[in-house]
Design an enzyme around this catalytic site. Structure first.
Site, mmCIF file in Angstrom:
data_model
loop_
_atom_site.group_PDB
_atom_site.id
_atom_site.type_symbol
_atom_site.label_atom_id
_atom_site.label_comp_id
_atom_site.label_asym_id
_atom_site.label_seq_id
_atom_site.Cartn_x
_atom_site.Cartn_y
_atom_site.Cartn_z
ATOM 1 N N GLY A 83 28.751 42.787 43.221
ATOM 2 C CA GLY A 83 29.725 43.074 44.274
ATOM 3 C C GLY A 83 29.026 43.524 45.555
ATOM 4 O O GLY A 83 27.902 44.038 45.528
ATOM 5 N N SER A 110 30.124 36.679 42.980
ATOM 6 C CA SER A 110 31.108 37.625 42.450
ATOM 7 C C SER A 110 32.453 37.457 43.160
ATOM 8 O O SER A 110 32.497 37.140 44.355
ATOM 9 C CB SER A 110 30.588 39.047 42.689
ATOM 10 O OG SER A 110 31.605 39.993 42.531
ATOM 11 N N TYR A 133 37.379 38.126 37.664
ATOM 12 C CA TYR A 133 37.960 39.230 36.891
ATOM 13 C C TYR A 133 39.385 38.850 36.511
ATOM 14 O O TYR A 133 40.032 38.074 37.225
ATOM 15 C CB TYR A 133 38.028 40.507 37.744
ATOM 16 C CG TYR A 133 36.692 41.123 38.026
ATOM 17 C CD1 TYR A 133 35.976 41.765 37.031
ATOM 18 C CD2 TYR A 133 36.141 41.080 39.309
ATOM 19 C CE1 TYR A 133 34.745 42.346 37.292
ATOM 20 C CE2 TYR A 133 34.911 41.663 39.581
ATOM 21 C CZ TYR A 133 34.224 42.283 38.571
ATOM 22 O OH TYR A 133 33.005 42.855 38.827
ATOM 23 N N THR A 159 34.324 38.124 33.615
ATOM 24 C CA THR A 159 33.839 39.475 33.270
ATOM 25 C C THR A 159 34.935 40.211 32.511
ATOM 26 O O THR A 159 36.068 40.319 32.979
ATOM 27 C CB THR A 159 33.465 40.246 34.551
ATOM 28 O OG1 THR A 159 32.416 39.554 35.204
ATOM 29 C CG2 THR A 159 33.009 41.659 34.235
ATOM 30 N N LYS A 255 31.359 37.523 29.941
ATOM 31 C CA LYS A 255 30.344 38.538 30.257
ATOM 32 C C LYS A 255 30.850 39.924 29.861
ATOM 33 O O LYS A 255 32.009 40.250 30.116
ATOM 34 C CB LYS A 255 30.072 38.480 31.765
ATOM 35 C CG LYS A 255 29.073 39.477 32.285
ATOM 36 C CD LYS A 255 28.718 39.112 33.727
ATOM 37 C CE LYS A 255 27.782 40.106 34.353
ATOM 38 N NZ LYS A 255 28.441 41.370 34.677
ATOM 39 N N HIS A 279 27.192 45.892 31.933
ATOM 40 C CA HIS A 279 27.473 45.932 33.372
ATOM 41 C C HIS A 279 26.416 46.773 34.110
ATOM 42 O O HIS A 279 26.731 47.567 35.004
ATOM 43 C CB HIS A 279 28.882 46.503 33.612
ATOM 44 C CG HIS A 279 29.573 45.885 34.797
ATOM 45 N ND1 HIS A 279 30.539 44.917 34.694
ATOM 46 C CD2 HIS A 279 29.438 46.116 36.118
ATOM 47 C CE1 HIS A 279 30.964 44.582 35.898
ATOM 48 N NE2 HIS A 279 30.309 45.292 36.780
#
Ligand code: GLV
Length: 391
Positions: A83, A110, A133, A159, A255, A279
């Site tokens: 990010g 990302s 996400y 993710t 992930k 992470h």
């Protein structure tokens, strides 16, 4: 860039980045959650794996070439989705993607990037990967998936470990925001970062490019933590992967896998690869390191899908250790971000060169010439993480 000629290791790049990047963005990269114990053990546990040195083996001709879900790679390393990368220097994601392209490794954008999907597609020529996400706003997710398809992305990386957010003390104390708020503290800090200010003054990209102007009713995402809390869907479960896989229709990577049972779910849901990841120690503090979790997952999956690893890789030796324990690929986050903060695209290229050289020479010391043939036998103590209750 001349200052890079004396840069010999990733740690040199980290120190340069620390000098050049405004404190709140450097701290964002350099943080783990809570006590940062997992963040530290990601790095430290790699050192516990010892190599077996071999001599008088013909090591003249060597190859690091490999593949990750069908993508040919110059070495088994990809740039991880990170990010706010475009806050380490202006247009950071474009520069990192170009460096990856020149080096021949994949770049992953990302969702929480500063440059948008379209920016990367416009400024690069190789397909990149897009990280997503699971958000409450499914329409927005679908639109992101469609934008990634239109941009020619060749894999979607989902993710799964950020449905709630691990607290990073420094981000709260620093008032992390993109762009930074013009407080006296920030302005004083920015005054000491002239190169950063110059690079940011040359780009219009200073907020979340995939989100602002795209997600309904969202005009200010400046506070990453509160936006995440509002938008990310804590009800995410394995069934959700099915519709995402269908909507995407291409290669899928999941992930955030740290558990053998979750690894089986990942294989069963039809993902092409899973990433053993905590992470970067930014989520569940107190979880084991990624490298310690790897052997159990390799055992559970038994070759059904590719297994990759991220977290703690700061050298080519770490890549070699991960490959030896069964990772077909690895991802680097901080290691390339230090390069980016230190010297933009040239810094990321330097980080990749450093890792490739360390990987190549260390493989040779172990008497191996092909990264594809590397396994547990290059390690003296490959069993060290076999009983996780004892580490
Ligand atoms: C986002 O992925 C973060 O770790 O901040």
């Amino acid at each position: 860039m001349s200052s890079l000629t004396t840069v010999t290791c990733i740690e040199d790049l980290r120190r340069m980045a620390q000098r050049r990047v405004p404190r709140m963005f450097y701290d964002y990269v350099e943080s783990g959650s809570w006590t940062e114990s997992t963040f530290r053990s990601n790095v430290d546990d790699f050192q516990r794996l010892k190599f077996k040195q071999r001599v008088a083996v013909d090591i003249q001709s060597r190859s690091l070439r490999s593949s990750m879900i069908g993508t040919e790679v110059a070495m088994p390393v990809a740039l991880a989705p990170t990010g706010l990368t475009g806050m380490l220097c202006g247009d950071g994601e474009i520069l990192a993607a170009r460096a990856a392209e020149r080096f021949g490794v994949p770049f992953t954008l990302s969702t929480m990037s500063i440059c948008s999907i379209e920016d990367i597609a416009t400024h690069t020529s190789r397909p990149f990967w897009f990280q997503l996400y699971v958000m409450r706003d499914r329409d927005f997710m679908r639109r992101l998936i469609d934008r990634a398809k239109a941009a020619g992305c060749s894999a979607l990386m989902l993710t799964l470990d950020l449905q709630v957010m691990g607290q990073r003390h420094k981000d709260i104390k620093n008032g992390l925001a993109a762009p930074p708020k013009p407080t006296l503290r920030n302005l004083l800090n920015l005054a000491t970062k002239p190169q950063w200010c110059l690079s940011m003054s040359r780009t219009p990209r200073r907020s979340f490019g995939n989100i602002v102007g795209h997600a309904k009713g969202v005009s200010d995402v400046s506070s990453l933590a509160s936006w995440t809390t509002e938008q990310f869907d804590p009800a995410l479960c394995w069934q959700d992967i099915e519709w995402i896989k269908q909507a995407w229709g291409g290669k899928l990577v999941v992930k955030g896998i740290m558990d053998a049972e979750d690894a089986r779910h990942a294989a069963d849901c039809g993902a092409d690869a899973l990433i053993v990841s905590n992470h970067g120690g930014r989520q569940l503090d107190g979880a084991p390191s990624s490298i310690a979790a790897l052997p159990h997952i390799v055992q559970a999956v038994r070759g059904d899908i590719e297994i990759w690893l991220d977290g703690g890789i700061r050298s080519g030796q770490d890549v070699l250790r991960a490959v030896a324990l069964g990772a077909q690929g690895t991802l680097i986050g901080r290691a390339f971000l230090y390069g980016l903060g230190a010297a933009g695209q040239a810094g990321v290229e330097r980080a990749l060169q450093i890792i490739a050289k360390e990987l190549d020479v260390s493989m040779a010391f172990c008497g191996r010439t092909d990264i594809g043939g590397v396994g547990r036998s290059i390690l003296l103590n490959p069993q060290i993480f076999d009983d996780l209750t004892k580490i």
